[in-house]
Design a protein around this motif. Sequence first.
Motif, mmCIF file in Angstrom:
data_model
loop_
_atom_site.group_PDB
_atom_site.id
_atom_site.type_symbol
_atom_site.label_atom_id
_atom_site.label_comp_id
_atom_site.label_asym_id
_atom_site.label_seq_id
_atom_site.Cartn_x
_atom_site.Cartn_y
_atom_site.Cartn_z
ATOM 1 N N VAL A 173 -4.841 -1.292 -4.825
ATOM 2 C CA VAL A 173 -4.949 -1.177 -6.283
ATOM 3 C C VAL A 173 -4.246 0.068 -6.797
ATOM 4 N N ASN A 174 -4.604 1.241 -6.261
ATOM 5 C CA ASN A 174 -4.057 2.503 -6.767
ATOM 6 C C ASN A 174 -2.712 2.805 -6.111
ATOM 7 N N MET A 175 -1.628 2.583 -6.862
ATOM 8 C CA MET A 175 -0.281 2.838 -6.351
ATOM 9 C C MET A 175 0.585 3.380 -7.476
ATOM 10 N N PRO A 176 1.623 4.149 -7.135
ATOM 11 C CA PRO A 176 2.540 4.650 -8.163
ATOM 12 C C PRO A 176 3.447 3.541 -8.691
ATOM 13 N N GLU A 177 4.049 3.789 -9.843
ATOM 14 C CA GLU A 177 5.014 2.900 -10.505
ATOM 15 C C GLU A 177 4.373 1.631 -11.061
ATOM 16 N N TYR A 221 0.743 -12.315 13.531
ATOM 17 C CA TYR A 221 1.306 -12.475 12.198
ATOM 18 C C TYR A 221 2.639 -11.741 12.070
ATOM 19 N N GLN A 222 3.527 -12.290 11.235
ATOM 20 C CA GLN A 222 4.759 -11.601 10.864
ATOM 21 C C GLN A 222 4.481 -10.773 9.612
ATOM 22 N N LEU A 223 5.130 -9.622 9.507
ATOM 23 C CA LEU A 223 4.790 -8.701 8.424
ATOM 24 C C LEU A 223 5.997 -8.294 7.591
ATOM 25 N N ASN A 224 5.720 -8.095 6.304
ATOM 26 C CA ASN A 224 6.604 -7.371 5.398
ATOM 27 C C ASN A 224 5.756 -6.307 4.727
ATOM 28 N N VAL A 225 6.360 -5.187 4.369
ATOM 29 C CA VAL A 225 5.591 -4.116 3.737
ATOM 30 C C VAL A 225 6.294 -3.633 2.483
ATOM 31 N N ALA A 226 5.491 -3.110 1.554
ATOM 32 C CA ALA A 226 6.001 -2.485 0.334
ATOM 33 C C ALA A 226 5.022 -1.389 -0.046
ATOM 34 N N GLN A 227 5.524 -0.302 -0.625
ATOM 35 C CA GLN A 227 4.660 0.837 -0.920
ATOM 36 C C GLN A 227 4.297 0.959 -2.396
ATOM 37 N N ASN A 228 4.679 -0.042 -3.186
ATOM 38 C CA ASN A 228 4.220 -0.111 -4.573
ATOM 39 C C ASN A 228 4.496 -1.509 -5.106
ATOM 40 N N GLY A 229 3.994 -1.770 -6.310
ATOM 41 C CA GLY A 229 4.134 -3.105 -6.869
ATOM 42 C C GLY A 229 5.561 -3.510 -7.152
ATOM 43 N N VAL A 230 6.373 -2.562 -7.614
ATOM 44 C CA VAL A 230 7.773 -2.869 -7.909
ATOM 45 C C VAL A 230 8.488 -3.342 -6.647
ATOM 46 N N ALA A 231 8.257 -2.619 -5.545
ATOM 47 C CA ALA A 231 8.885 -2.997 -4.275
ATOM 48 C C ALA A 231 8.373 -4.351 -3.795
ATOM 49 N N ALA A 232 7.083 -4.619 -4.018
ATOM 50 C CA ALA A 232 6.507 -5.897 -3.592
ATOM 51 C C ALA A 232 7.165 -7.067 -4.321
ATOM 52 N N LEU A 233 7.395 -6.910 -5.624
ATOM 53 C CA LEU A 233 8.024 -7.982 -6.392
ATOM 54 C C LEU A 233 9.456 -8.228 -5.933
ATOM 55 N N LYS A 234 10.129 -7.189 -5.466
ATOM 56 C CA LYS A 234 11.480 -7.366 -4.926
ATOM 57 C C LYS A 234 11.433 -8.129 -3.601
ATOM 58 N N VAL A 235 10.406 -7.838 -2.786
ATOM 59 C CA VAL A 235 10.282 -8.533 -1.500
ATOM 60 C C VAL A 235 10.130 -10.034 -1.710
ATOM 61 N N VAL A 236 9.257 -10.428 -2.655
ATOM 62 C CA VAL A 236 8.984 -11.863 -2.831
ATOM 63 C C VAL A 236 10.129 -12.602 -3.512
ATOM 64 N N GLU A 237 11.143 -11.883 -3.975
ATOM 65 C CA GLU A 237 12.329 -12.562 -4.497
ATOM 66 C C GLU A 237 13.098 -13.257 -3.384
ATOM 67 N N ASP A 243 0.865 -1.186 0.000
ATOM 68 C CA ASP A 243 0.000 0.000 0.000
ATOM 69 C C ASP A 243 0.897 1.230 0.000
ATOM 70 N N ASP A 244 0.545 2.232 -0.804
ATOM 71 C CA ASP A 244 1.373 3.436 -0.854
ATOM 72 C C ASP A 244 1.036 4.422 0.263
ATOM 73 N N ASN A 245 0.000 4.124 1.046
ATOM 74 C CA ASN A 245 -0.422 5.007 2.137
ATOM 75 C C ASN A 245 0.171 4.503 3.455
ATOM 76 N N THR A 246 1.074 5.296 4.024
ATOM 77 C CA THR A 246 1.757 4.885 5.253
ATOM 78 C C THR A 246 0.783 4.647 6.395
ATOM 79 N N LYS A 247 -0.253 5.488 6.494
ATOM 80 C CA LYS A 247 -1.226 5.334 7.571
ATOM 81 C C LYS A 247 -1.963 4.003 7.451
ATOM 82 N N ASN A 248 -2.340 3.638 6.226
ATOM 83 C CA ASN A 248 -3.016 2.352 6.024
ATOM 84 C C ASN A 248 -2.126 1.189 6.466
#
Length: 373
Positions: free
Chosen positions: A59-63, A32-48, A14-19
């Motif tokens: 849904v609505n995120m930059p990049e 639960y254990q957590l990982n976070v990403a603020q856009n799709g590109v960052a998320a794909l790097k996390v799952v590597e 999510d690109d919204n820090t408050k969310n």
Amino acid sequence: MSDQDTGARILIVDDNTKNIQVLGTMLREEGYQLNVAQNGVAALKVVETVLPDLILLDVNMPEMDGYETCERLKAADRTRGIPVIFLTARTDTDDIVRGLDLGAVDYLSKPCNRRELLVRVRTHVALRAHEKEAERRAEEAIAERDRNLKWALLGKATPAFVDDYAEDARRIRAQAEWLTRGLDDDDPNKTRAATIERLVEAHLTRLIEIADITQEEMGLELGALDLPNIVDQFVRTWTLEQTPGTEVTIDTDVRYTGAIRADRGRLTNAWRKLVDYAAQLQRESDPGTTPAIQILTYDDNDAIYVGIQSPDPGITAEWREGLFDAEHEHEGEDPKRALDLYYAKRVVTDHAGQLAYRFRQGKSLFAMKFAKP
């Protein structure tokens, strides 16, 4: 919260820090254990590097928006099975259907009701856990059957029996391939069918290895063979059969130019397995380079020697113990490689010869000794 949820890992995108903070607080309170990403590109790097048990995806995120992110996750074998829940302010039916069509398992509108969110998260985490456990048990069952089959057949089964068993496995593989082609990419059953196909393929590979090992049931077809000619044809055949990514350079040093009494097919098959093994030693010690193997032949008054030599760091004394035993196990080594060495040793022994491993002057040498004809 049930015990099975404890320790499950969730990726919040999510690109919204408050969310992220609100969701993170709710989920951490549930264990639960957590990982976070603020856009799709960052998320794909996390799952590597980290595979979460569930992804909460805006849904609505930059990049890269959530739709494209989900599409890429479902297109990759490594991440296809991870359940995705869309969290978004969009409530239009077309948006919801689009997300589900891309492979999402659920869709929640913002702001999320805490109880509803946690129930759905718990449900999909549990389903994912059951699916992973089923896959693990299936792999263990096939591995155990594979081990039992190997020891049941090793040195006892006829090639015809192994062929019949392999044909059954090929039929199962064909059915799995047919099922895979008939399913949509986002259908969870496609992943399961692909898993079956992969496991059966591994089973077939091992059956072929067992068939090689049990060839002695057919007896040796001995003949007086010109050794330099055999070596030359072996190198030529090897060169022609190479595929990209598995290249090996083979040089020869032929000092014995006479004949050897041997079964041509089984002897060259043993050489192939030793060259494969030596090449893998080089790849592990110096990744990215093309392995360079040398085949040596020489003789003394009573014996002929054939050597497979490669420059590498060698193997440890502990590793060498029982190196040519079928049940030899070394941490990190593919069990198939142990069978390769066992087969090579058996072929040499059947020819009343000897096979040994030596390390000298920075080179590994698999040395075969045969009586002169």
